[in-house]
Design an enzyme around this catalytic site. Sequence first.
Site, mmCIF file in Angstrom:
data_model
loop_
_atom_site.group_PDB
_atom_site.id
_atom_site.type_symbol
_atom_site.label_atom_id
_atom_site.label_comp_id
_atom_site.label_asym_id
_atom_site.label_seq_id
_atom_site.Cartn_x
_atom_site.Cartn_y
_atom_site.Cartn_z
ATOM 1 C CB SER A 184 54.808 42.267 45.784
ATOM 2 O OG SER A 184 53.669 42.260 44.927
ATOM 3 C CB THR A 213 47.631 44.528 47.452
ATOM 4 O OG1 THR A 213 46.564 43.726 46.772
ATOM 5 C CG2 THR A 213 48.089 43.588 48.419
ATOM 6 C CE LYS A 232 45.301 47.298 44.945
ATOM 7 N NZ LYS A 232 45.079 46.670 43.751
ATOM 8 C CB ALA A 244 31.404 46.137 38.420
ATOM 9 N N GLY A 245 34.724 45.209 39.723
ATOM 10 C CA GLY A 245 35.327 45.003 41.319
ATOM 11 C C GLY A 245 36.599 46.116 41.437
ATOM 12 C CG ASN A 295 29.724 43.038 37.833
ATOM 13 O OD1 ASN A 295 30.768 42.169 37.756
ATOM 14 N ND2 ASN A 295 29.124 43.528 39.000
ATOM 15 C CE1 TYR A 338 48.977 36.750 40.200
ATOM 16 C CE2 TYR A 338 47.579 38.411 39.473
ATOM 17 C CZ TYR A 338 48.378 37.615 40.530
ATOM 18 O OH TYR A 338 48.223 37.890 41.891
ATOM 19 N N GLY A 389 47.172 38.243 31.934
ATOM 20 C CA GLY A 389 47.579 39.203 33.175
ATOM 21 C C GLY A 389 48.823 39.249 33.774
HETATM 22 P P1 NAP Z 1 36.731 42.072 43.255
HETATM 23 O O1 NAP Z 1 36.819 43.419 43.523
HETATM 24 O O2 NAP Z 1 36.339 41.437 44.380
HETATM 25 O O3 NAP Z 1 35.662 41.678 41.873
HETATM 26 C C1 NAP Z 1 35.443 40.750 41.652
HETATM 27 C C2 NAP Z 1 34.525 40.822 40.277
HETATM 28 O O4 NAP Z 1 34.481 39.425 39.802
HETATM 29 C C3 NAP Z 1 33.290 41.394 40.465
HETATM 30 O O5 NAP Z 1 32.778 42.118 39.374
HETATM 31 C C4 NAP Z 1 32.333 40.001 40.744
HETATM 32 O O6 NAP Z 1 30.998 40.219 40.268
HETATM 33 C C5 NAP Z 1 33.056 39.155 39.773
HETATM 34 N N1 NAP Z 1 32.742 37.896 39.936
HETATM 35 C C6 NAP Z 1 33.423 37.085 40.876
HETATM 36 N N2 NAP Z 1 33.170 35.758 40.708
HETATM 37 C C7 NAP Z 1 32.108 35.830 39.668
HETATM 38 C C8 NAP Z 1 31.368 34.603 39.218
HETATM 39 N N3 NAP Z 1 31.418 33.146 39.452
HETATM 40 N N4 NAP Z 1 30.693 35.052 38.134
HETATM 41 C C9 NAP Z 1 30.337 36.132 37.781
HETATM 42 N N5 NAP Z 1 31.112 37.378 38.107
HETATM 43 C C10 NAP Z 1 32.196 36.972 39.161
HETATM 44 O O7 NAP Z 1 38.189 41.543 42.726
HETATM 45 P P2 NAP Z 1 39.413 42.474 41.943
HETATM 46 O O8 NAP Z 1 40.138 43.040 43.059
HETATM 47 O O9 NAP Z 1 38.657 43.473 41.035
HETATM 48 O O10 NAP Z 1 40.334 41.288 41.152
HETATM 49 C C11 NAP Z 1 39.378 40.660 40.086
HETATM 50 C C12 NAP Z 1 40.471 39.654 39.351
HETATM 51 O O11 NAP Z 1 41.608 40.413 38.614
HETATM 52 C C13 NAP Z 1 41.154 38.794 40.457
HETATM 53 O O12 NAP Z 1 40.553 37.350 40.358
HETATM 54 C C14 NAP Z 1 42.687 38.362 39.730
HETATM 55 O O13 NAP Z 1 42.644 37.529 38.964
HETATM 56 C C15 NAP Z 1 42.793 39.764 38.886
HETATM 57 N N6 NAP Z 1 43.937 40.709 39.286
HETATM 58 C C16 NAP Z 1 44.802 40.855 38.053
HETATM 59 C C17 NAP Z 1 45.971 41.437 38.368
HETATM 60 C C18 NAP Z 1 47.066 41.843 37.690
HETATM 61 O O14 NAP Z 1 47.885 42.646 37.700
HETATM 62 N N7 NAP Z 1 47.019 41.118 36.569
HETATM 63 C C19 NAP Z 1 46.137 42.310 39.910
HETATM 64 C C20 NAP Z 1 44.666 42.190 40.663
HETATM 65 C C21 NAP Z 1 43.966 41.235 40.255
HETATM 66 P P3 NAP Z 1 29.974 41.038 41.398
HETATM 67 O O15 NAP Z 1 30.117 42.351 41.525
HETATM 68 O O16 NAP Z 1 28.648 40.411 40.831
HETATM 69 O O17 NAP Z 1 30.240 40.097 42.650
#
Ligand code: NAP
Length: 535
Positions: A269, A319, A323, A393-394, A415, A479, A500
């Site tokens: 950012s 972030t 949040k 589901a994060g 998920n 991304y 992304g």
């Molecule tokens: P988070 O809250 O930690 O959630 C992670 C999610 O990924 C959970 O649903 C988790 O499943 C799943 N997961 C992680 N490792 C896994 C694996 N090996 N196998 C299966 N499921 C897995 O993270 P978040 O903040 O939502 O971020 C998720 C992703 O979004 C980031 O890694 C990033 O790449 C992307 N992101 C993109 C932007 C953008 O603007 N483009 C912004 C922020 C993030 P469980 O519930 O089973 O643990």
Amino acid sequence: MFLVLLSPIIAAIPLLMETRLTVPISAQTLDAAGEKIKAAVAAGAEALELRVDYIKTLTVELATTLIDQTRQITDLPLIITCRDKKQGGANNHPTALRLDVLVAAVRAGVEFIDFEYANFLATENREVIEKALAEHSHCRLIISAHNFKTTFENISSLCRDIETVYPAAIPKLAYKVNHINDCFEAFDLLEAKTRRAIIFCMGPAGSVSRIIAKKLGSVVTFASLDAADATAPGQLTIGEFKQFYRFDAIDTDTQLYGVIADPVGHSLSPHIHNACFAAAGMNKLYLPLWVAGGPDQFDEFMDHILGRKYLGFRGFSVTIPHKADALEYTKARLGFVEPLAEKIGAANTLIITADGRLKAYNTDYSGALDAIASAMGIDWQGLKDIPVALVGAGGVARAIVAGLADVGAKVKIYNRTLKKAETLAAEFDCESAGLDQLKNLDAKLVINCTSIGMHPKVDATPIPAEYLKSDMVVFDTVYNPAETLLLKQAAQIGAKTIDGVSMFVNQAAAQFRLFTDSPPDTTLMRKTICNWRIG
Ligand code: NAP
């Protein structure tokens, strides 16, 4: 007695009108010092601090030769420091030698000498320095105090004590902080002493104080030539100051923004927003703000910010992990909360209005919806009744599910941990399933909200290629890299893809609009992200 004698001197000595970006030259030999001085001048240093204590074989002659040599290269203002080892000096030079060096420096015409407060209190030391300065009114004395472990017990009274013992002195107060919340007393004092003191915080948690120092009018702020050359913890390089933090553009009116995170070092950012502020010629600066800890530390940080209008903070990206804290804080302070941010339970953008009111928004969901709608050639309402398969589901999943549910899309959440999918689905009236059900994938829009496929594990995909169909639109929120394996495989069968980076740019663009009321240069944003992505 000396107070009275010094009064005319105080009036006669001009202060630097702008905070000088000062590079300490910490070399063991004259040759090495010469190289560093040339490099510092070429990099845009605005003053030099010759740390002669680094010279192992130091003599008065060596010190004066170094000053002469420097003068042949540059006429930048010079600070001569021969630091006591007990106060962070590089070598154990005797006090008598250090005093002789400083006196010789005054006679050689340098603009500043720096001497430690603890040693200045000894009458015999003070008399030597006062005599030299009385004979050479062009030179100013910096009286410095450092605490390399923690905050000073009472920084204001320490500053007063220094000014009492030598009213013409520039107090230099530097202390180590373990948390950004410990920087604010330094800001308050600097604000009160504009152009009459040097005050900053050491350590990574205090780096931001070195940048804000210019806005608040510190006499100088220190920058290293490169990371390996830093003479104090948390010192930034001159390149970071100049290119990244737009040092030349900062003045007392600069409005401040920043990303609040823990950790914050990886955040893109600051790169994006500073590039856009610079391109638009805006007097705004965006800082990484490392607010370590949980809600209590976040609340304390925000209380500090809101209580100090002079700092000029007008907005934040928020972030991980703050949040939800940002949303709760805004509600507790009776600020405005965007309804969907409330429903998501997270705010990633805070605005401080000119009259000090707080507003909380979530641009994650809008960034995602904008990316999807634009790729599909529809508006948000066009997403109504579209079948969506969303993996994860994060936090990101939650924001996108909320946005999609709000416009009436038919979302099924897949998920690894089924319970989390079920809970999220129940909240937003969606369906849920485990990852094993992906084999029955039947959706128009497919979204990955997991970290699977992210650098460095770029050979992984959350959805096996055989489950994808050519009429699907496939959106990967990952991304880094922009083109994940999921998107490559989707493109290979002719499916439409959304990366992304589009979402990241859109959420940052929405923040920029909230920060500035102006449209951002999204091409520059995308370019900046692609240039800085790790890997
Ligand atoms: P988070 O809250 O930690 O959630 C992670 C999610 O990924 C959970 O649903 C988790 O499943 C799943 N997961 C992680 N490792 C896994 C694996 N090996 N196998 C299966 N499921 C897995 O993270 P978040 O903040 O939502 O971020 C998720 C992703 O979004 C980031 O890694 C990033 O790449 C992307 N992101 C993109 C932007 C953008 O603007 N483009 C912004 C922020 C993030 P469980 O519930 O089973 O643990």
